[in-house]
Scaffold this motif. Sequence first.
Motif, mmCIF file in Angstrom:
data_model
loop_
_atom_site.group_PDB
_atom_site.id
_atom_site.type_symbol
_atom_site.label_atom_id
_atom_site.label_comp_id
_atom_site.label_asym_id
_atom_site.label_seq_id
_atom_site.Cartn_x
_atom_site.Cartn_y
_atom_site.Cartn_z
ATOM 1 N N GLU A 43 0.828 -1.208 0.000
ATOM 2 C CA GLU A 43 0.000 0.000 0.000
ATOM 3 C C GLU A 43 0.864 1.259 0.000
ATOM 4 O OE1 GLU A 43 -3.264 0.028 -0.305
ATOM 5 O OE2 GLU A 43 -3.513 2.201 -0.128
ATOM 6 N N ALA A 44 1.943 1.227 0.773
ATOM 7 C CA ALA A 44 2.856 2.371 0.783
ATOM 8 C C ALA A 44 3.441 2.585 -0.615
ATOM 9 C CB ALA A 44 3.965 2.145 1.811
ATOM 10 N N LEU A 45 3.788 1.493 -1.285
ATOM 11 C CA LEU A 45 4.366 1.618 -2.629
ATOM 12 C C LEU A 45 3.317 2.068 -3.642
ATOM 13 C CD1 LEU A 45 6.793 -1.441 -2.672
ATOM 14 C CD2 LEU A 45 7.298 0.967 -2.181
ATOM 15 N N LEU A 46 2.061 1.710 -3.416
ATOM 16 C CA LEU A 46 0.999 2.255 -4.269
ATOM 17 C C LEU A 46 0.954 3.775 -4.126
ATOM 18 C CD1 LEU A 46 -1.608 2.014 -6.028
ATOM 19 C CD2 LEU A 46 -2.883 1.689 -3.904
ATOM 20 N N GLN A 47 1.027 4.224 -2.873
ATOM 21 C CA GLN A 47 1.000 5.669 -2.627
ATOM 22 C C GLN A 47 2.203 6.366 -3.267
ATOM 23 O OE1 GLN A 47 -0.054 6.949 1.304
ATOM 24 N NE2 GLN A 47 1.181 8.798 1.143
ATOM 25 N N SER A 48 3.323 5.660 -3.348
ATOM 26 C CA SER A 48 4.525 6.288 -3.905
ATOM 27 C C SER A 48 4.322 6.733 -5.347
ATOM 28 C CB SER A 48 5.725 5.348 -3.802
ATOM 29 O OG SER A 48 5.725 4.372 -4.828
ATOM 30 N N ALA A 49 3.381 6.097 -6.063
ATOM 31 C CA ALA A 49 3.124 6.497 -7.452
ATOM 32 C C ALA A 49 2.773 7.983 -7.545
ATOM 33 C CB ALA A 49 2.009 5.643 -8.058
ATOM 34 N N GLY A 50 2.048 8.490 -6.578
ATOM 35 C CA GLY A 50 1.624 9.885 -6.611
ATOM 36 C C GLY A 50 2.726 10.876 -6.298
ATOM 37 N N TYR A 51 3.810 10.388 -5.684
ATOM 38 C CA TYR A 51 4.876 11.307 -5.287
ATOM 39 C C TYR A 51 6.128 11.160 -6.138
ATOM 40 C CZ TYR A 51 1.819 12.324 -1.444
ATOM 41 O OH TYR A 51 0.729 12.726 -0.724
ATOM 42 N N CYS A 52 6.412 9.941 -6.581
ATOM 43 C CA CYS A 52 7.607 9.703 -7.416
ATOM 44 C C CYS A 52 7.238 9.224 -8.813
ATOM 45 C CB CYS A 52 8.510 8.629 -6.833
ATOM 46 S SG CYS A 52 8.543 8.470 -5.083
ATOM 47 N N GLY A 53 5.977 8.982 -9.082
ATOM 48 C CA GLY A 53 5.573 8.472 -10.389
ATOM 49 C C GLY A 53 5.508 6.955 -10.425
ATOM 50 N N ALA A 76 13.969 12.673 0.024
ATOM 51 C CA ALA A 76 14.907 12.080 -0.931
ATOM 52 C C ALA A 76 14.844 12.754 -2.297
ATOM 53 C CB ALA A 76 14.625 10.591 -1.084
ATOM 54 N N LEU A 77 13.644 13.134 -2.729
ATOM 55 C CA LEU A 77 13.501 13.737 -4.062
ATOM 56 C C LEU A 77 14.226 15.070 -4.152
ATOM 57 C CD1 LEU A 77 9.736 13.087 -4.894
ATOM 58 C CD2 LEU A 77 11.704 12.178 -6.139
ATOM 59 N N GLY A 78 14.166 15.871 -3.087
ATOM 60 C CA GLY A 78 14.705 17.222 -3.154
ATOM 61 C C GLY A 78 13.821 18.108 -4.007
ATOM 62 N N PRO A 95 7.370 22.866 -0.927
ATOM 63 C CA PRO A 95 5.968 23.113 -0.547
ATOM 64 C C PRO A 95 5.264 21.840 -0.067
ATOM 65 C CG PRO A 95 6.445 24.063 -2.717
ATOM 66 C CD PRO A 95 7.621 23.232 -2.329
ATOM 67 N N GLU A 96 5.550 20.724 -0.709
ATOM 68 C CA GLU A 96 4.905 19.470 -0.323
ATOM 69 C C GLU A 96 5.440 18.980 1.028
ATOM 70 O OE1 GLU A 96 6.130 20.015 -3.412
ATOM 71 O OE2 GLU A 96 4.229 20.183 -4.470
ATOM 72 N N LEU A 97 6.723 19.190 1.253
ATOM 73 C CA LEU A 97 7.323 18.802 2.525
ATOM 74 C C LEU A 97 6.673 19.601 3.654
ATOM 75 C CD1 LEU A 97 9.447 16.774 3.261
ATOM 76 C CD2 LEU A 97 11.203 18.437 2.704
ATOM 77 N N GLY A 109 5.525 12.093 -10.475
ATOM 78 C CA GLY A 109 4.792 12.406 -9.258
ATOM 79 C C GLY A 109 4.222 13.814 -9.260
ATOM 80 N N PHE A 110 3.245 14.036 -8.378
ATOM 81 C CA PHE A 110 2.576 15.339 -8.321
ATOM 82 C C PHE A 110 3.487 16.502 -7.929
ATOM 83 C CE2 PHE A 110 -1.303 12.720 -8.255
ATOM 84 C CZ PHE A 110 -2.044 13.401 -9.205
ATOM 85 N N PRO A 111 4.441 16.325 -6.993
ATOM 86 C CA PRO A 111 5.242 17.508 -6.645
ATOM 87 C C PRO A 111 5.967 18.120 -7.856
ATOM 88 C CG PRO A 111 5.502 15.815 -4.955
ATOM 89 C CD PRO A 111 4.725 15.183 -6.090
ATOM 90 N N ARG A 112 6.599 17.304 -8.684
ATOM 91 C CA ARG A 112 7.279 17.837 -9.874
ATOM 92 C C ARG A 112 6.244 18.447 -10.844
ATOM 93 N NH1 ARG A 112 11.611 17.507 -7.412
ATOM 94 N NH2 ARG A 112 13.197 15.929 -7.757
#
Lengths: 137, 137, 137, 137, 137, 137
Positions: A100-110, C73-75, C79-81, E110-113
Amino acid sequence: MTDSEERQARYERGMALMNEVSGGQAQPFIDSLSDVSPQLVRQVAAWGFGEIYSRPQLVPRDRQLFTIGMLTALGGCEPELRLHIGVALNVGVTPVEIVEALLQSAGYCGFPRAINATKIAREVFAERDLLPVEGAL
Amino acid sequence: MTDSEERQARYERGMALMNEVSGGQAQPFIDSLSDVSPQLVRQVAAWGFGEIYSRPQLVPRDRQLFTIGMLTALGGCEPELRLHIGVALNVGVTPVEIVEALLQSAGYCGFPRAINATKIAREVFAERDLLPVEGAL
Amino acid sequence: MTDSEERQARYERGMALMNEVSGGQAQPFIDSLSDVSPQLVRQVAAWGFGEIYSRPQLVPRDRQLFTIGMLTALGGCEPELRLHIGVALNVGVTPVEIVEALLQSAGYCGFPRAINATKIAREVFAERDLLPVEGAL
Amino acid sequence: MTDSEERQARYERGMALMNEVSGGQAQPFIDSLSDVSPQLVRQVAAWGFGEIYSRPQLVPRDRQLFTIGMLTALGGCEPELRLHIGVALNVGVTPVEIVEALLQSAGYCGFPRAINATKIAREVFAERDLLPVEGAL
Amino acid sequence: MTDSEERQARYERGMALMNEVSGGQAQPFIDSLSDVSPQLVRQVAAWGFGEIYSRPQLVPRDRQLFTIGMLTALGGCEPELRLHIGVALNVGVTPVEIVEALLQSAGYCGFPRAINATKIAREVFAERDLLPVEGAL
Amino acid sequence: MTDSEERQARYERGMALMNEVSGGQAQPFIDSLSDVSPQLVRQVAAWGFGEIYSRPQLVPRDRQLFTIGMLTALGGCEPELRLHIGVALNVGVTPVEIVEALLQSAGYCGFPRAINATKIAREVFAERDLLPVEGAL
């Protein structure tokens, strides 16, 4: 206690902790780089585990979730991701929580980073006979 | 239409589109992670393709060029790069255009990322018997 | 329920959740980009929160720790942080736990990322009158 | 000298330099991508080496240390890291200096990047019979 | 034509092209770093534009979409993103296409970028009186 | 020497070295985060400088070149880049060498990172009255 005694104690404390959470993977890791950079592996144990990881301000479960988040985002950290997903299971994170955490990662890292990390999780789960992941839907 | 009927419809719309542009690679992708994270692959189809990719505001050819640019810059996205270079060819981007875009990437991400992506392109072109790339000079 | 009714329902569910965890920052965020990309902000709410974040497989506290790990980690995600450190406090993560997680980040992303994220945490804590962080040593 | 004579001269100057520092790896590199992107490899030689690397403002040894720092931080640049660690040895950087620089990288990019680069260094040293690294402790 | 005449010609060709696509921003850029690294800015013009960008294998519109994809994914490239979004408008990419490409970027970086790049686009559109973006929904 | 005496000694050794190479910037840095994460800044001094930087296997000049390479590639590390460019000048790297290294970075990380780092270098040089950079051409 002299300076070098203290250093040795810190290293041993780190090795013990690293061994405990990783299920005995500390010594093989140390050995793998001992002929090229004994200090680097020593610092992983003495500093990373002996100084930082052993602090009581954050429980192991939280440290692992946080760390898997970082490694997923960084990319290119497959060996560490494998290790820490295993450690996460050892300290009580469930497979479905990791997934589930890795599913959420899609929204933040793609999606590419999320998919890559999920493939690593799948390998770790397969070795421990945890597939299919129960409750993942 | 109930909420779950709508979800199913969106997923099927995404799958159809993903299959069309990728030349039938949607189902194998879904299957590859279905025992570990069925939701993650479902979201690639339902959201990535069903919600976003299917929007008419940008033509497929432009989506692919843009996406290959992102994947080249991120690094560590070899499977996605392979997929999207293939899709790019399917929607009308020529090999020489892909190669030229990757040449340009050297100035923005550096030569290592450009070379790595060009090697992936080479593999895709080889599978389709497109080597040597005509007009590349 | 028609497709568009379902979409609206999902959006509203996401907005409500986003508002709850962020302490009312959903609408200002939506408004800030509504004249340039209404769909992007809509997807943050409808998909990010309405589809993903609202799933019961991971508790909010764990989602936040994991997310702060990714953003550190992304840097370049200040704003999101800032937002997610605030949300973390709202769902029960203590300042000292956040600080400790960011200390650990030094070993995985290096000191520059750890220091940068800690500065952001300091700003959030200052706004809430949480400085000096109790128990941080 | 016409424009194209000048271009050819620059390319040849770059190839000669690239061959010299890499111990003859220029031509195999050029050949490896000549059927897909002859211009990309040409630019590595003509621009990267013929224009930039050949400038006298920085000695080769310093260029290599600086470059290994970049490649370690970027991640996902294993082939280039392998090449440049070899070049570094060729221009007088010692194994123990490389190992020490990579130890320092842990504090700036984190342990995963440091460990990954150290494994690559180990491979290069092994091929040249330089293991165990003398003076590394 | 001697070597240095050729170099000067290439630089001037690059400057003319850079000026044309950027609407006259080439000279201010060159001047901004001329007291610290005249060669770096010279190479942007002579190599980036005179050698690479001027090649006919990819039309300017495609180069810009590809480049905006890379800059969005890299993060921390706000000045270049601003420049290239402006250039994209100059060579015929519409605001709604840019916005749509950045919506798609959420799924890959991801959304932040995606949000960060969309804010930059909003600034460029505001300067050109292009807000609200027509057709964005 | 007890464990805590040894820790204090290591910290003081690190602070002294950090102060020396940075021209007195250690204490302000420690103070800036002492109310939020005293341990993080302590570890920069005790570990980063007291344990790693102080090792004799690499001379300070080489450490700085290597570190500037990493920070340029990472992006988003402006405060650290500013600090380390200053330290590099303090330990004998010349402005023209720094500028040349950053020119080379364009080929490995792309022009945006190279330009961003060069702007930071320009600020440091300006504060020390080192502009225009002598010998930069």
